[in-house]
Design a protein around this motif. Structure first.
Motif, PDB file in Angstrom:
ATOM      1  N   ASP A 328       0.846  -1.201   0.000  1.00  8.01           N
ATOM      2  CA  ASP A 328       0.000   0.000   0.000  1.00  8.01           C
ATOM      3  C   ASP A 328       0.882   1.252   0.000  1.00  8.01           C
ATOM      4  N   ALA A 329       1.837   1.283   0.949  1.00  8.60           N
ATOM      5  CA  ALA A 329       2.720   2.442   1.052  1.00  8.60           C
ATOM      6  C   ALA A 329       3.577   2.578  -0.197  1.00  8.60           C
ATOM      7  N   TYR A 330       4.077   1.453  -0.703  1.00  7.89           N
ATOM      8  CA  TYR A 330       4.935   1.504  -1.890  1.00  7.89           C
ATOM      9  C   TYR A 330       4.173   2.049  -3.093  1.00  7.89           C
ATOM     10  N   TYR A 331       2.973   1.542  -3.296  1.00  6.03           N
ATOM     11  CA  TYR A 331       2.191   1.985  -4.450  1.00  6.03           C
ATOM     12  C   TYR A 331       1.877   3.473  -4.353  1.00  6.03           C
ATOM     13  N   GLN A 332       1.536   3.930  -3.168  1.00  7.05           N
ATOM     14  CA  GLN A 332       1.216   5.353  -3.015  1.00  7.05           C
ATOM     15  C   GLN A 332       2.452   6.209  -3.294  1.00  7.05           C
ATOM     16  N   GLU A 333       3.600   5.771  -2.827  1.00  6.15           N
ATOM     17  CA  GLU A 333       4.817   6.576  -2.997  1.00  6.15           C
ATOM     18  C   GLU A 333       5.310   6.580  -4.441  1.00  6.15           C
ATOM     19  N   ILE A 334       5.292   5.439  -5.116  1.00  7.31           N
ATOM     20  CA  ILE A 334       5.737   5.442  -6.508  1.00  7.31           C
ATOM     21  C   ILE A 334       4.715   6.136  -7.404  1.00  7.31           C
ATOM     22  N   GLY A 335       3.482   6.255  -6.912  1.00  5.02           N
ATOM     23  CA  GLY A 335       2.442   6.932  -7.689  1.00  5.02           C
ATOM     24  C   GLY A 335       2.673   8.419  -7.852  1.00  5.02           C
ATOM     25  N   ARG A 336       3.696   8.950  -7.187  1.00  7.04           N
ATOM     26  CA  ARG A 336       4.017  10.375  -7.341  1.00  7.04           C
ATOM     27  C   ARG A 336       4.891  10.629  -8.564  1.00  7.04           C
ATOM     28  N   ALA A 337       5.289   9.571  -9.252  1.00  2.00           N
ATOM     29  CA  ALA A 337       6.105   9.722 -10.459  1.00  2.00           C
ATOM     30  C   ALA A 337       5.225   9.635 -11.697  1.00  2.00           C
ATOM     31  N   GLY A 338       5.544  10.454 -12.698  1.00  2.00           N
ATOM     32  CA  GLY A 338       4.908  10.346 -14.004  1.00  2.00           C
ATOM     33  C   GLY A 338       3.441  10.691 -14.050  1.00  2.00           C
ATOM     34  N   ARG A 339       3.005  11.599 -13.196  1.00  2.00           N
ATOM     35  CA  ARG A 339       1.585  11.954 -13.213  1.00  2.00           C
ATOM     36  C   ARG A 339       1.205  12.783 -14.442  1.00  2.00           C
ATOM     37  N   ASP A 340       2.206  13.249 -15.187  1.00  2.00           N
ATOM     38  CA  ASP A 340       1.932  13.966 -16.434  1.00  2.00           C
ATOM     39  C   ASP A 340       1.732  13.020 -17.604  1.00  2.00           C
TER      40      ASP A 340
END
Length: 577
Positions: A328-340
């Motif tokens: 859960d924590a990993y997915y949320q943190e890597i989700g901050r990359a490439g939002r464009d």
């Protein structure tokens, strides 16, 4: 997708959809709504409680911002971080949307008074509060007089005691909803595996909620794991990778000290790198946060404290220098990359010994004496007892008292009245209540440790990492993904094999097509029964293993050959219906 059927007629509500579309375009400048957004907005406008699970950057805030314009009465937004509240207030001020105000502990008395006036007189539509504010009787009383129409819980995973971001004050929000006259409840989260979703619904007292779960996949995010035995070798690799990748980026570490150390090593290479952790003064954290968002720093080196509300679309990489505590924590943190939408990179630097540090962090056992003392004081009082008075009697800090009361409530020893006061429940004696509360805490620890083992499983997976990660969240995925290290390595091996030994590729294909043992029996979503661990839910399946979330022991990854060969699992009654 929605995993709860809509009531009859909901799908033909064209008028509501048109109104929402006009507001989105004319007020906010959004000329197209995403399918999940539009469906969630329509449910909220109809007054139906709604749980929305959407990836970071998918536009969750729009789900409440647009229908709020069409609802009578203010919208209460529960937001856990002051920086996040500030960003949302500033974001709304940049459009033609109604005003937004916040009430928090950082404000001067005059600013707080002006915020309440704006809400009371209808000059502000959105009121952002922390859950700690809603624990205060005077705040709830003032808020109830404004008759809010919508109660929004942002970062709703904090409600769940199984969630990686669990915050005890969030558990009181269900009582706050009742005291405010039961407005429509909207829960928003980016990371909620199925058990977390269920607890969010239960804790917030949501009634027949619509559940809108968007796909978790981020196909443009490349997933890699690098394994190390030597700690210094790992540290060098993290620094070298951060130095050579396109900027900006984030490096996550396990400890505060490591944020300083990695930032210093990156600065020696000429990069603008800043540390960020909860031990810094608020002004220092704010400067680091703003410098990163404004493009003034290349890299932020942070603990998990650098998380919610990081709305920067062009982050090109997220590197983990240590193993996070859960997928859960990993997915949320890597989700901050490439939002464009542009390609981005997520690399986990894995050393098996680091799991021991995470187990240490997940330790800690509640004190039975404190639990028994609090239970006894509530029972002896003979009348509803406020948390403020209980703090005076026990001398406990606000956070520790909240955590203690929550455990006793989960154990069935304490209830909370509609006025937010505490009363005894059942006939448990104080020491019995303490023993049962300790059992609740132990169950929580078992779940935390099982999630950590799932991170080991992800790091050591030989199959598609994307399939593993999405399966954890209950989403099926057919590999290969073509954008993780294991799939790319497999493709390279196959290409090499076709060039040198064409027949081997055909043999590999024949093996892939071979049926695996009893593959159809334990599909994702099936309820199963284990001889020792009891009932569970199959979360994902791979070629040779399945992952099951057991009700009592948490996540377990099991060899399919062993499960079938030894008869360890059977389908639970009704699972095949």
């Amino acid at each position: 997708m929605s995993d709860t059927p809509e009531p009859a007629g909901a799908g033909t509500d064209d008028t509501a959809f048109d109104r929402l579309g006009r507001v989105a375009a004319e007020v906010f400048g959004w000329h197209e709504l995403r399918p999940g957004q539009a469906e969630a907005m329509r449910q909220v406008l109809r007054g139906r409680d709604t749980l929305v699970v959407m990836p970071t950057g998918a536009g969750k805030s729009a789900v409440y911002q647009v229908p709020a314009v069409l609802l009578s009465g203010p919208t209460v937004v529960v937001s856990p971080l002051l920086a996040l509240q500030r960003d949302q207030v500033e974001g709304l001020s940049g459009s033609d949307a109604p005003d937004a105000v916040a009430v928090n502990s950082d404000q001067a008395a005059g600013e707080t008074a002006e915020a309440w006036r704006a809400v009371r007189e209808g000059d502000a539509e959105y009121l952002l509060l922390s859950p700690e504010q809603l624990a205060k009787d005077e705040v709830l009383e003032r808020l109830a007089r404004t008759r809010p129409s919508l109660f929004v819980v942002d970062e709703a995973q904090c409600v769940s005691s199984w969630g990686h971001d669990f915050r005890p004050d969030y558990l009181r929000l269900g009582h706050a909803v009742e005291r405010l006259g039961r407005p429509t409840v909207l829960a928003l989260t980016a990371t909620a595996a199925p058990p977390v979703r269920e607890e969010i619904v239960e804790r917030l007292g949501m009634e027949d909620p619509a559940r809108i779960v968007a796909g978790f996949d981020r196909p443009g995010l490349r997933l890699e794991v690098r394994r190390f035995r030597d700690d210094e070798e790992k540290r060098r690799a993290v620094v070298e990778r951060a130095a050579r990748e396109p900027k900006p980026g984030i490096v996550y570490t396990a400890t505060r000290r490591e944020t300083e150390e990695y930032a210093a090593r990156l600065a020696e290479l000429g990069l603008s790198a800043v540390p960020y952790h909860a031990g810094l003064r608020a002004a220092e954290r704010s400067r680091a946060h703003d410098a990163f968002l404004d493009g003034e720093s290349d890299v932020v080196v942070a603990t998990s404290a650098f998380g919610m509300g990081i709305d920067k679309p062009d982050v090109r990489f997220v590197l983990h220098a240590s193993v996070p505590g859960s997928p859960d924590a990993y997915y949320q943190e890597i989700g901050r990359a490439g939002r464009d939408g542009a390609p981005a990179l997520a690399v986990l630097h894995y050393r098996p010994e680091d799991l021991g540090l995470r187990r240490f962090f997940s330790g800690g056992r509640p004190d039975p004496r404190v639990l028994a003392d609090v239970a006894a004081r509530i029972r002896r009082h003979g009348a509803p007892l406020s948390t403020a008075r209980l703090r005076e009697l026990t001398g406990l800090s606000a956070n520790r008292l909240t955590a203690t009361v929550n455990l006793l409530e989960e154990a069935g020893a304490v209830d909370t009245t509609d006025d937010g006061e505490l009363v005894p429940a059942g006939d448990l004696r104080p020491h019995e209540a303490a023993d049962r509360a300790v059992e609740v805490a132990e169950a929580r620890r078992r779940m935390e440790r099982s999630r950590l083992e799932m991170m080991r499983g992800y790091a050591e997976a030989t199959g598609c990492r994307r399939r593993f990660l999405l399966g954890y969240f209950g989403e099926e995925y057919e590999p290969p993904c073509g954008n993780c290290d294991t799939c790319l390595a497999e493709r390279a091996r196959e290409e090499e094999g076709r060039e040198e030994f064409g027949h081997l590729a055909q043999e590999r294909g024949d093996r892939d097509e071979a049926p695996r043992p009893d593959a159809g029996r334990f599909r994702s979503g099936a309820r199963v029964l284990h001889r020792e661990w009891g009932e569970g839910l199959v979360m994902s399946e791979e070629e040779d293993r399945i992952t099951v979330l057991f009700d009592t022991v948490g996540y377990r990854t099991l060899s399919l050959e062993t499960v079938v060969g030894q008869g360890l699992l059977t389908l639970a009654e009704g699972a095949g219906d």
